[in-house]
Enzyme design. Sequence first.
Site: not given
Length: 430
Positions: A99, A309
């Site tokens: 993550d 991201d």
Amino acid sequence: MALIFSLIFFISAAISSAAADGGNGFSVEMIHRDFPKSPLFNASETHYHRIADALRRSISRGTVSLTDTGKAPIYSSGGAYAVKISLGTPPFSIVAIADTGSDIIWTQCKPCPNCYQQIDPMFDPSKSSTYKTVPCSSPTCSFAGRGSSCSSESVCEYSISYGDGSHSNGDIAADTLTMDSSSGRPVAFPRIAIGCGHDNAGSFDSKVSGIVGLGHGSASLIQQMGPATGGKFSYCLAPVGNSHDSSYLNFGSIAIVSGSGAVSTPIYTSEGDFETFYVLKIEAMSVGSNKFDFTSSLPFGTNGNIIIDSGTTLTFLPSDTYTSFSKAISEGMDLKPTTSPIQDLEYCYMTTTDDYKVPPVTVHFEGADVYLKQENLFVRVDNNVVCLAFSNSNNIGLQIYGNIAQTNFLVGYDIKKSTVSFKPANCAAS
């Protein structure tokens, strides 16, 4: 940050006493989660079903709320990067979600009176000779941020709550983390701070054991690797649907992105709940000769205005910018518009071939112009439908530069210099 349309980092469970050579760096294989080699691959789904699911997760995940229980706001982890690593001595192999928007590395641990169902065996810290819980007096205890507390035995504890109601609670400990490199020589990192979860529940996949944080904060794997990587890592993402199923995540000096075509933009240090994110600044977006200012009102606490991201599929733009940008794209398309099979994808077109023209598009990052191609702008969602891979940030509450926009770029992060670099590349040939 949930990593939505993702890659799998296959990293061996073998252990070695050798430390990573910061002078040379090392690489690990990356494999898309929806390719057959992935442990999360679902053979019963079609290719377009998997793409549709990933896009829906990309849109829906942002509606979850931010929390103050961990070091940074954390989102639902559905559809994430997964990393296969080993913990402890002797090494114990686990598969965890990687993550980029959170920091703490945690795995389900025995004993686990309240755990979600996990297919693989669970990590037993009592069988690791290098496992040690962290006392509350240790500076390492602060890694858990506001989510840290102290047990009756003076053991540092962490508590993380995800926006969808998922959570993990347990002990902060230190143990050896090992992974294989592309050279075949295992690389061991001793005394890595991890969370040993004894109370974990929510929407976690039964094929994964926990989370590996790759964010910007001090508890993340990247930061804890320290001198071994010099704060440098890079990746190269092949376009969605490409038959090439692996690439490499690079660490250390071999992760430096330089040479002809390379451009760099600053990473902004964000404050409070946003400090774990890699925040960049986009000044404008261009479609042909039309240039649209990039507006922002999000509370990053810096001059930055968008999170990069590598796991989120779509790119989410401010409402005004998105409206002007997408209309300009539409005016430059020769394809017949059609309705989207996926909610919130507004600009879709009919075509059975990938041989279609798109207008020239430039992302004007601070100090870096990045030129996008067809594969960065559109995603095929059906045999005869392609859709613009951009959406309104009002749909999720955050502005994010997603992975479709990053495909066929070597993207390098230099934590020490606080820069992200982009260089055009053929990622399928890496």
